[in-house]
Design a protein around this motif. Structure first.
Motif: not given
Length: 832
Positions: A687-712
């Motif tokens: 859900x977070x990544x889907x919302x990030x795709x409509x936003x502008x905080x590219x840096x926070x999107x990358x941190x979300x991907x990092x945390x998601x990858x770590x959880x996976x």
């Protein structure tokens, strides 16, 4: 006694060169004082070396304003220049005096016309050219330097100076040349004159509304000298101070303001260079008192009634100045009077102009929507009974209320924000949207806050008032729309430059920095913030410089320059705590916390962010605490202490759902994923990544991907984890965020996947296009100053670009840079 054939060697210890001596003297001075000293001496290191020992301890510390009189800055240098000029023939000195009066302290471009009118022989300038003092140019005389021009003016006798000013006034007969004509008439006056003071005051108003603020300041200051009425004189001094402040001459503004105590002016100066809490109190006092005061202080004031009659004609004293014919210059001018029409005594100038006053802005109703009724009866709590707020006074109150709002924002004091809204309500004023929005947000009325901030953010059209645009940018930042925030602040800076008000440029850059940080542009943001920092120092805005230094600490944290981050944060916090600036104090604390978080020091990050929530006014800021909530949740989860984090997230989620910002909703979903057990987190991350795709905080999107990858990875979903981590790594490398990139590589290694290190990345991929261009120039042997000249940037910007190049390439010297760039260019040639 026999004279030795070979004399003993001379002492090798010669005086240091001016540039080297200046660097030695400047080292202990605060950065702002160094910048302002160089600006005051026209960038001349010799004059700067002479000026520094003449400063008082308080001036050297930046507490008191620097001297503005050239004779107080470099008296020895001026004495030398005057001695040179006195060796020239009389005719040459006369031409130089005329040229200097045409250029200093107000440029009027009337030299050639004056030469024609007085039938002067310009061949006399040959002697000045032979001496290397000045030479004839296409538009007049070109002096060797600013100090020679000043000396040429000061070496003339008072009578000769008055004569050349009268001549220049006579030739400035064009319809659009009234302010310059008035300046020379005032400079040629013999003594006080109420009518001439009125003419100069009206000319100052005309120049100010036309954006010529330096000219307006000079006119108002000269009007004050000539004004015989002490009350009106004080008013003119205050107007001159306001014009000086707007034009970026902070030292002159503070010096003039010291001679005239006015709540509004004191508040504006304190807002940008003093204690923010005291600034708020002074500005709010100005708002409350504005309705009952006939004297308005600001650059858009009229001249007022104290100057005398509306007739701008010349009284007996001024007639004497325009009618003197004692010198040969006057005689020549009168002989050539048929060539240029003389200025009549009935010049069209109005002495009493009713006009609104904004102490720190040339616009009329800055940053506010005018109340439905322009004039309301002021309550007894705000003004004496029966006093009405006139339209000009209302505009002044609107403007001061906007400034009081900024002071409250800088302090982070909710009590003061509420007090400002109460005063606005009593006076029947509509407060700035940022004021009402912040109060509503801090009170937890998020829907109301959204509506008020959205209304303020909507006022970001091109070419608008800089103050309105800055407030629109602040509102956009609070609403989470960083693209619009960047647009509003860039437009604010452009509008301020176009209007000739550099003081607003630095303030726009303060808030532009947040947008650059969130959208993953640390190097561009750092360069812009550094330019803004210089602008803040040059214009005497030490509080703005503190805020920018805290923003630069944030950029240093993102780019993993730990030492620089800590140095900038410590400097910013030390100044902020001494001046009640809660906003930069909190931002510097957040920068340190983010450095800890991205470096894996989760306990330290959680402790800093938890303390941030408890800071009071002047030490912290609730808006920064709110923005830092997602980072606090991450740090708290890593340390296993989630109780307070869950409460903080609940409040953040309420705000995100109220403003409906995709990025805020995405960060809330990320917090929910961090707080969720095991596999439940996966859907929240998606859900977070889907919302990030409509936003502008590219840096926070990358941190979300990092945390998601770590959880996976922990859930053993290796393929998707690898994809997410590679995507995050690529983003962090492009942002120049090595600590975050290192975390992504660590996760990839834990998966058993080889991650390309930063050293394996081709140079062209590790550097931005501009960094690569600068790196190649540096490798070719160009100095920072030479590179700056080629690219039309400041040497300071080039220095920090090269710092970024060295950090990204992992090198420490230009020798290594030459090797890497040569190898890269060689490989590129082989591939082509």
């Amino acid at each position: 006694m026999v004279t030795p054939v070979n004399p003993p060697p001379l002492d090798r210890t010669s005086p240091p060169r001016p540039a080297e001596a200046w660097r030695q003297l400047a080292a202990p001075l605060p950065e702002g004082v160094r910048v302002r000293v160089l600006r005051a001496v026209y960038g001349d290191p010799r004059a700067a070396v002479e000026a520094v020992p003449l400063l008082t301890d308080r001036q050297a510390a930046g507490i008191d304003p620097l001297p503005t009189d050239p004779a107080a800055l470099a008296p020895l240098l001026l004495r030398e220049r005057r001695a040179e000029i006195r060796t020239l023939p009389d005719e040459t000195r006369l031409l130089l005096l005329l040229a200097a009066a045409d250029q200093y302290p107000v440029p009027t471009d009337a030299f050639l016309r004056a030469v024609m009118a007085a039938r002067l022989d310009t061949r006399s300038l040959d002697a000045a050219e032979s001496a290397g003092i000045a030479h004839a140019g296409a538009g007049g005389v070109v002096f060797r330097d600013a100090w020679t021009r000043i000396a040429a003016y000061e070496s003339g006798s008072p009578a000769d100076r008055r004569d050349v000013h009268r001549l220049l006034a006579r030739v400035l007969g064009g319809a659009g040349e009234t302010p310059w004509r008035s300046w020379h008439r005032g400079a040629g006056a013999l003594g006080p004159s109420g009518r001439l003071a009125a003419e100069l005051g009206a000319a100052a108003h005309k120049a100010g509304t036309g954006g010529r603020l330096s000219l307006a300041r000079a006119l108002a200051e000269r009007a004050a000298v000539l004004c015989p009425d002490p009350a009106e004189q004080a008013r003119l001094v205050a107007r001159a101070a306001a014009y000086a402040w707007l034009s970026g001459d902070g030292d002159r503004a503070r010096g003039l303001a010291a001679a005239h105590a006015d709540d509004a002016l004191t508040g504006v100066l304190a807002l940008r260079a003093g204690n923010a809490s005291e600034a708020f109190d002074a500005l709010l006092t100005g708002v409350v008192g504005g309705g009952s005061r006939a004297m308005l202080v600001g650059p858009d004031d009229g001249v007022g009634s104290g100057a005398g009659a509306a007739d701008a004609g010349v009284d007996e004293a001024s007639r004497a100045t325009t009618g003197r014919a004692s010198s040969r210059l006057t005689a020549r001018a009168q002989a050539g009077s048929a060539v240029v029409p003389a200025v009549t005594a009935g010049a069209a100038v109005t002495a009493d102009v009713a006009d609104p006053a904004g102490v720190a802005d040339a616009s009329v109703a800055a940053n506010t929507v005018r109340a439905p009724h322009a004039a309301r009866l002021v309550s007894t709590a705000a003004a004496p009974a029966g006093v009405h707020v006139s339209a000009p006074a209302s505009a002044r109150a609107d403007h001061l209320l906007a400034r009081a709002t900024e002071a409250a924002i800088y302090t982070g004091d909710l009590r003061r924000l509420r007090e400002a809204t109460q005063v606005a309500d009593r006076l029947g004023l509509v407060p700035p949207g940022t004021l009402g929005g912040l109060v509503a947000a801090f009170d937890g009325r998020y829907a109301d806050a959204r509506d008020l901030l959205s209304a303020a953010a909507a006022q970001c059209g091109p070419g608008g008032d800089p103050t309105v645009l800055i407030h629109a940018g602040i509102a956009d930042l609070l609403l989470g729309d960083h693209t619009r925030a960047a647009t509003a602040t860039v437009r604010a800076a452009a509008s301020a430059r176009a209007r000739g008000t550099p003081v607003a440029v630095a303030q726009a850059m303060e808030f532009r920095a947040y947008a650059d940080f969130w959208t993953g542009r640390p190097r561009a943001g750092e360069a812009a913030a550094l330019d803004g920092l210089w602008q803040a120092h040059a214009t005497g805005q030490d509080n703005g410089a503190c805020h920018l230094r805290a923003a630069l600490a944030m950029f240093a944290a993102l780019t993993a320059d730990a030492d620089l981050c800590r140095e900038r944060a410590a400097t910013a916090r030390s100044y902020a705590l001494a001046h009640g600036l809660g906003l930069p104090a909190a931002l510097a604390q957040w920068a340190l916390a983010f450095l800890d978080l991205s470096s894996g020091r989760f306990d330290a990050a959680a402790a800093r962010l938890r303390a941030l929530a408890g800071f009071g006014p002047g030490h912290g800021h609730r808006a920064i605490r709110h923005l830092a909530t997602p980072h606090y949740v991450e740090a708290a989860v890593r340390t296993g202490d989630t109780r307070v984090a869950r409460v903080a997230h609940a409040d953040y989620d309420r705000w995100a759902n109220a403003v409906r910002s995709p990025d805020d909703l995405a960060l809330s979903a990320r917090c929910r994923a961090l707080l969720a057990p095991g596999a439940e987190a996966v859907d929240h991350y998606r859900t977070a990544l889907g919302l990030h795709s409509r936003g502008t905080r590219d840096f926070e999107r990358a941190r979300t991907e990092l945390l998601f990858g770590s959880a996976l990875r922990r859930l053993r979903r290796r393929t998707e984890a690898r994809d997410r981590l590679h995507s995050a790594l690529e983003a962090f490398d492009s942002f120049g965020a090595p600590h975050c990139a290192a975390q992504a590589r660590t996760e990839l290694r834990a998966l058993g996947t080889p991650a390309r290190s930063g050293a394996d990345t081709p140079t062209a991929h590790r550097l931005t296009a501009q960094q690569l261009l600068i790196a190649r120039m540096a490798a070719e042997g160009a100095t920072n100053r030479e590179i700056a000249a080629r690219l039309a940037l400041s040497p300071r910007t080039i220095d920090h670009h090269l710092r970024g190049v060295f950090t990204r390439l992992g090198i420490r010297s230009r020798i290594e840079l030459v090797r890497i760039v040569t190898e890269t260019d060689g490989n590129d040639a082989v591939q082509t």
